[in-house]
Scaffold this motif. Structure first.
Motif, PDB file in Angstrom:
ATOM      1  N   GLU A  66       0.824  -1.222   0.000  1.00 21.99           N
ATOM      2  CA  GLU A  66       0.000   0.000   0.000  1.00 21.99           C
ATOM      3  C   GLU A  66       0.854   1.266   0.000  1.00 21.99           C
ATOM      4  O   GLU A  66       0.333   2.382   0.015  1.00 21.99           O
ATOM      5  CB  GLU A  66      -0.920   0.009   1.228  1.00 21.99           C
ATOM      6  CG  GLU A  66      -1.929  -1.133   1.239  1.00 21.99           C
ATOM      7  CD  GLU A  66      -2.704  -1.208   2.546  1.00 21.99           C
ATOM      8  OE1 GLU A  66      -3.606  -2.048   2.660  1.00 21.99           O
ATOM      9  OE2 GLU A  66      -2.404  -0.403   3.476  1.00 21.99           O
ATOM     10  N   LEU A  67       2.180   1.104  -0.014  1.00 23.01           N
ATOM     11  CA  LEU A  67       3.062   2.262   0.158  1.00 23.01           C
ATOM     12  C   LEU A  67       2.922   3.261  -0.987  1.00 23.01           C
ATOM     13  O   LEU A  67       2.792   4.475  -0.756  1.00 23.01           O
ATOM     14  CB  LEU A  67       4.519   1.809   0.299  1.00 23.01           C
ATOM     15  CG  LEU A  67       5.548   2.925   0.530  1.00 23.01           C
ATOM     16  CD1 LEU A  67       5.142   3.803   1.726  1.00 23.01           C
ATOM     17  CD2 LEU A  67       6.930   2.326   0.771  1.00 23.01           C
ATOM     18  N   LEU A  68       2.906   2.784  -2.213  1.00 24.06           N
ATOM     19  CA  LEU A  68       2.792   3.720  -3.350  1.00 24.06           C
ATOM     20  C   LEU A  68       1.462   4.472  -3.287  1.00 24.06           C
ATOM     21  O   LEU A  68       1.386   5.662  -3.614  1.00 24.06           O
ATOM     22  CB  LEU A  68       2.925   2.956  -4.674  1.00 24.06           C
ATOM     23  CG  LEU A  68       4.333   2.388  -4.980  1.00 24.06           C
ATOM     24  CD1 LEU A  68       4.324   1.646  -6.318  1.00 24.06           C
ATOM     25  CD2 LEU A  68       5.383   3.500  -4.967  1.00 24.06           C
ATOM     26  N   GLU A  69       0.416   3.794  -2.804  1.00 29.32           N
ATOM     27  CA  GLU A  69      -0.890   4.455  -2.674  1.00 29.32           C
ATOM     28  C   GLU A  69      -0.838   5.538  -1.597  1.00 29.32           C
ATOM     29  O   GLU A  69      -1.430   6.607  -1.731  1.00 29.32           O
ATOM     30  CB  GLU A  69      -1.964   3.423  -2.323  1.00 29.32           C
ATOM     31  CG  GLU A  69      -2.196   2.397  -3.413  1.00 29.32           C
ATOM     32  CD  GLU A  69      -3.165   1.306  -2.982  1.00 29.32           C
ATOM     33  OE1 GLU A  69      -3.380   0.378  -3.773  1.00 29.32           O
ATOM     34  OE2 GLU A  69      -3.715   1.399  -1.861  1.00 29.32           O
ATOM     35  N   SER A  95      12.504  -1.295  10.188  1.00 30.38           N
ATOM     36  CA  SER A  95      11.497  -1.639   9.164  1.00 30.38           C
ATOM     37  C   SER A  95      10.426  -0.551   9.068  1.00 30.38           C
ATOM     38  O   SER A  95       9.790  -0.375   8.034  1.00 30.38           O
ATOM     39  CB  SER A  95      10.824  -2.959   9.523  1.00 30.38           C
ATOM     40  OG  SER A  95      10.132  -2.811  10.760  1.00 30.38           O
ATOM     41  N   ARG A  96      10.257   0.208  10.159  1.00 26.81           N
ATOM     42  CA  ARG A  96       9.201   1.224  10.173  1.00 26.81           C
ATOM     43  C   ARG A  96       9.675   2.574   9.655  1.00 26.81           C
ATOM     44  O   ARG A  96       8.873   3.492   9.525  1.00 26.81           O
ATOM     45  CB  ARG A  96       8.620   1.354  11.579  1.00 26.81           C
ATOM     46  CG  ARG A  96       7.824   0.161  11.882  1.00 26.81           C
ATOM     47  CD  ARG A  96       7.284   0.080  13.267  1.00 26.81           C
ATOM     48  NE  ARG A  96       6.171  -0.842  13.169  1.00 26.81           N
ATOM     49  CZ  ARG A  96       4.908  -0.475  13.086  1.00 26.81           C
ATOM     50  NH1 ARG A  96       4.606   0.787  13.173  1.00 26.81           N
ATOM     51  NH2 ARG A  96       3.961  -1.362  12.923  1.00 26.81           N
ATOM     52  N   SER A  97      10.966   2.640   9.396  1.00 32.80           N
ATOM     53  CA  SER A  97      11.446   3.894   8.798  1.00 32.80           C
ATOM     54  C   SER A  97      11.244   3.875   7.286  1.00 32.80           C
ATOM     55  O   SER A  97      11.234   4.925   6.637  1.00 32.80           O
ATOM     56  CB  SER A  97      12.934   4.091   9.130  1.00 32.80           C
ATOM     57  OG  SER A  97      13.709   3.047   8.527  1.00 32.80           O
ATOM     58  N   LEU A  98      11.037   2.688   6.726  1.00 35.44           N
ATOM     59  CA  LEU A  98      10.907   2.575   5.258  1.00 35.44           C
ATOM     60  C   LEU A  98       9.768   3.436   4.703  1.00 35.44           C
ATOM     61  O   LEU A  98       9.986   4.254   3.808  1.00 35.44           O
ATOM     62  CB  LEU A  98      10.724   1.105   4.865  1.00 35.44           C
ATOM     63  CG  LEU A  98      11.938   0.185   5.081  1.00 35.44           C
ATOM     64  CD1 LEU A  98      11.560  -1.288   4.877  1.00 35.44           C
ATOM     65  CD2 LEU A  98      13.060   0.576   4.125  1.00 35.44           C
ATOM     66  N   PRO A  99       8.548   3.303   5.206  1.00 37.59           N
ATOM     67  CA  PRO A  99       7.469   4.127   4.637  1.00 37.59           C
ATOM     68  C   PRO A  99       7.677   5.610   4.888  1.00 37.59           C
ATOM     69  O   PRO A  99       7.332   6.454   4.067  1.00 37.59           O
ATOM     70  CB  PRO A  99       6.218   3.603   5.342  1.00 37.59           C
ATOM     71  CG  PRO A  99       6.701   2.988   6.605  1.00 37.59           C
ATOM     72  CD  PRO A  99       8.047   2.428   6.276  1.00 37.59           C
ATOM     73  N   VAL A 100       8.294   5.946   6.007  1.00 39.49           N
ATOM     74  CA  VAL A 100       8.511   7.364   6.362  1.00 39.49           C
ATOM     75  C   VAL A 100       9.538   7.976   5.423  1.00 39.49           C
ATOM     76  O   VAL A 100       9.341   9.070   4.883  1.00 39.49           O
ATOM     77  CB  VAL A 100       8.945   7.479   7.834  1.00 39.49           C
ATOM     78  CG1 VAL A 100       9.332   8.911   8.170  1.00 39.49           C
ATOM     79  CG2 VAL A 100       7.836   6.988   8.755  1.00 39.49           C
ATOM     80  N   VAL A 101      10.641   7.268   5.182  1.00 39.53           N
ATOM     81  CA  VAL A 101      11.667   7.770   4.246  1.00 39.53           C
ATOM     82  C   VAL A 101      11.062   7.953   2.856  1.00 39.53           C
ATOM     83  O   VAL A 101      11.261   8.983   2.197  1.00 39.53           O
ATOM     84  CB  VAL A 101      12.868   6.797   4.205  1.00 39.53           C
ATOM     85  CG1 VAL A 101      13.820   7.148   3.061  1.00 39.53           C
ATOM     86  CG2 VAL A 101      13.605   6.813   5.543  1.00 39.53           C
ATOM     87  N   ALA A 102      10.258   6.997   2.431  1.00 40.44           N
ATOM     88  CA  ALA A 102       9.652   7.071   1.087  1.00 40.44           C
ATOM     89  C   ALA A 102       8.667   8.235   0.994  1.00 40.44           C
ATOM     90  O   ALA A 102       8.670   8.996   0.017  1.00 40.44           O
ATOM     91  CB  ALA A 102       8.933   5.762   0.779  1.00 40.44           C
ATOM     92  N   LEU A 103       7.861   8.411   2.028  1.00 44.65           N
ATOM     93  CA  LEU A 103       6.888   9.513   2.038  1.00 44.65           C
ATOM     94  C   LEU A 103       7.600  10.862   2.017  1.00 44.65           C
ATOM     95  O   LEU A 103       7.246  11.765   1.254  1.00 44.65           O
ATOM     96  CB  LEU A 103       6.000   9.419   3.273  1.00 44.65           C
ATOM     97  CG  LEU A 103       4.742   8.562   3.160  1.00 44.65           C
ATOM     98  CD1 LEU A 103       4.204   8.228   4.550  1.00 44.65           C
ATOM     99  CD2 LEU A 103       3.683   9.261   2.311  1.00 44.65           C
ATOM    100  N   LYS A 150      15.797  19.814  10.208  1.00 44.80           N
ATOM    101  CA  LYS A 150      16.203  18.768   9.254  1.00 44.80           C
ATOM    102  C   LYS A 150      15.085  18.420   8.274  1.00 44.80           C
ATOM    103  O   LYS A 150      15.341  18.030   7.144  1.00 44.80           O
ATOM    104  CB  LYS A 150      16.653  17.516  10.016  1.00 44.80           C
ATOM    105  CG  LYS A 150      17.979  17.699  10.740  1.00 44.80           C
ATOM    106  CD  LYS A 150      18.563  16.359  11.179  1.00 44.80           C
ATOM    107  CE  LYS A 150      19.994  16.534  11.715  1.00 44.80           C
ATOM    108  NZ  LYS A 150      20.671  15.237  11.983  1.00 44.80           N
ATOM    109  N   THR A 151      13.823  18.512   8.733  1.00 46.12           N
ATOM    110  CA  THR A 151      12.714  18.059   7.881  1.00 46.12           C
ATOM    111  C   THR A 151      12.005  19.209   7.166  1.00 46.12           C
ATOM    112  O   THR A 151      11.356  18.979   6.148  1.00 46.12           O
ATOM    113  CB  THR A 151      11.654  17.331   8.731  1.00 46.12           C
ATOM    114  OG1 THR A 151      11.142  18.252   9.722  1.00 46.12           O
ATOM    115  CG2 THR A 151      12.239  16.093   9.421  1.00 46.12           C
ATOM    116  N   GLY A 152      12.094  20.426   7.745  1.00 47.03           N
ATOM    117  CA  GLY A 152      11.338  21.538   7.170  1.00 47.03           C
ATOM    118  C   GLY A 152       9.864  21.489   7.540  1.00 47.03           C
ATOM    119  O   GLY A 152       9.057  22.295   7.081  1.00 47.03           O
ATOM    120  N   ALA A 153       9.516  20.511   8.401  1.00 50.76           N
ATOM    121  CA  ALA A 153       8.117  20.378   8.831  1.00 50.76           C
ATOM    122  C   ALA A 153       7.936  21.053  10.191  1.00 50.76           C
ATOM    123  O   ALA A 153       8.917  21.296  10.910  1.00 50.76           O
ATOM    124  CB  ALA A 153       7.740  18.898   8.952  1.00 50.76           C
TER     125      ALA A 153
END
Ligand SMILES: Nc1ncnc2c1ncn2[C@@H]1O[C@H](COP(=O)(O)OP(=O)(O)O)[C@@H](O)[C@H]1O
Ligand SMILES: Cc1ncsc1CCOP(=O)(O)O
Ligand SMILES: [Mg+2]
Length: 258
Positions: A66-69, A95-103, A150-153
């Motif tokens: 579901e990551l691309l979605e 393993s939980r940093s993967l979706p965050v890095v991609a997003l 670091k994130t700009g958020a």
């Protein structure tokens, strides 16, 4: 957005929720005056983003399939000018940093709400955690500021001390309400509250008001009940009953400082 405006405008808050706490998250948005909606079907995203005032993405039960979605959802919200809030549950676990890095790489995340351990990951600072919870101690103001740089958020760091920072202004809510940490879902719900309050525009003020709302409701509930089961329901009632005047008094009464 002020609490009175939320009750008047009922902002629609689209939660791409984890499968653990959606009912509680929806109830928190609802009782404060917002209008929650949860969905995971890509086909719905354009309509729901168009109709929503905020999009809140929780990576707590992410799936590779579901990551691309999920990235597409964030991109649609960016294109529509809707605030995107990320709740990066237990992001310190590799393993939980993967979706965050991609997003973060493929979309703009406007506000990140996490506990101190989760925010420390963005700051590149070691901070001990146990699964979904932060267990360590550290300079949370410095961690939040560094993560914002670091994130700009806008960073909404929650815990015994709440810290809100955009890398320039840093606000702290210093109120200890241990019972708030006892229920799974209060963090998820806080992230949705932050989306609700930022539905009319992204600001450190709106984010602070959301965090003060949860904190004050927690203070009021913990004066009436002392165990997690009663507390979570009392918390909902206190959120429902909270007035603008009470919230302003809490904010202006010294509980919050820069
Ligand atoms: N010890 C504490 N004292 C006061 N409030 C707390 C404490 N721990 C957590 N909270 C509050 O509980 C809510 C959830 O925060 P937190 O537990 O940090 O998130 P998560 O559930 O994502 O780990 C926030 O409103 C936060 O301010
Ligand atoms: C237990 C759990 N597992 C994946 S998401 C989740 C809920 C986390 O809720 P919160 O971060 O609000 O405590
Ligand atoms: Mg959490």
């Amino acid at each position: 957005m002020k609490l009175s405006e939320i009750k008047d405008k009922k902002p629609l808050v689209f939660n791409y929720a984890n499968y653990v706490t959606p009912q509680f998250v929806a109830n928190v948005v609802n009782v404060i005056g917002g209008s929650p909606i949860m969905a995971r079907e890509l086909e719905e995203f354009p309509d729901l983003v168009a109709a929503s005032d905020a999009v809140v993405i929780n990576s707590g039960t992410w799936r590779r399939s579901e990551l691309l979605e999920t990235i597409k959802l964030a991109q649609l919200a960016n294109q529509a000018g809707k605030v995107v809030v990320l709740d990066p549950v237990a992001v310190g676990i590799p393993s939980r940093s993967l979706p965050v890095v991609a997003l973060m790489a493929d979309a703009q995340i406007d506000i990140i709400r996490g506990n101190a351990a989760e925010i420390a990951w963005f700051a590149g600072v070691d901070f001990s955690s146990q699964g979904i919870d932060a267990t360590g101690n550290g300079d949370v103001r410095k961690i939040a500021l560094l993560a914002a740089e670091k994130t700009g958020a806008i960073i909404a760091l929650s815990g015994k001390q709440d810290v809100i920072s955009d890398g320039h202004t840093t606000l702290t809510i210093d109120v200890d309400v241990p019972l708030l940490a006892t229920n799974v879902g209060t963090g998820d719900a806080l992230s949705a509250l932050i989306g609700t309050y930022n539905g009319d525009g992204i600001s450190i003020e709106n984010t602070m008001r959301a965090m003060a709302t949860m904190k004050l409701a927690g203070v009021k509930a913990s004066k009436k009940v002392k165990t997690p089961g009663y507390f979570v329901n009392q918390l909902l009632d206190e959120l429902y009953l909270l007035s603008e005047n009470e919230l302003d008094a809490f904010i202006n009464g010294g509980g919050i400082h820069d």
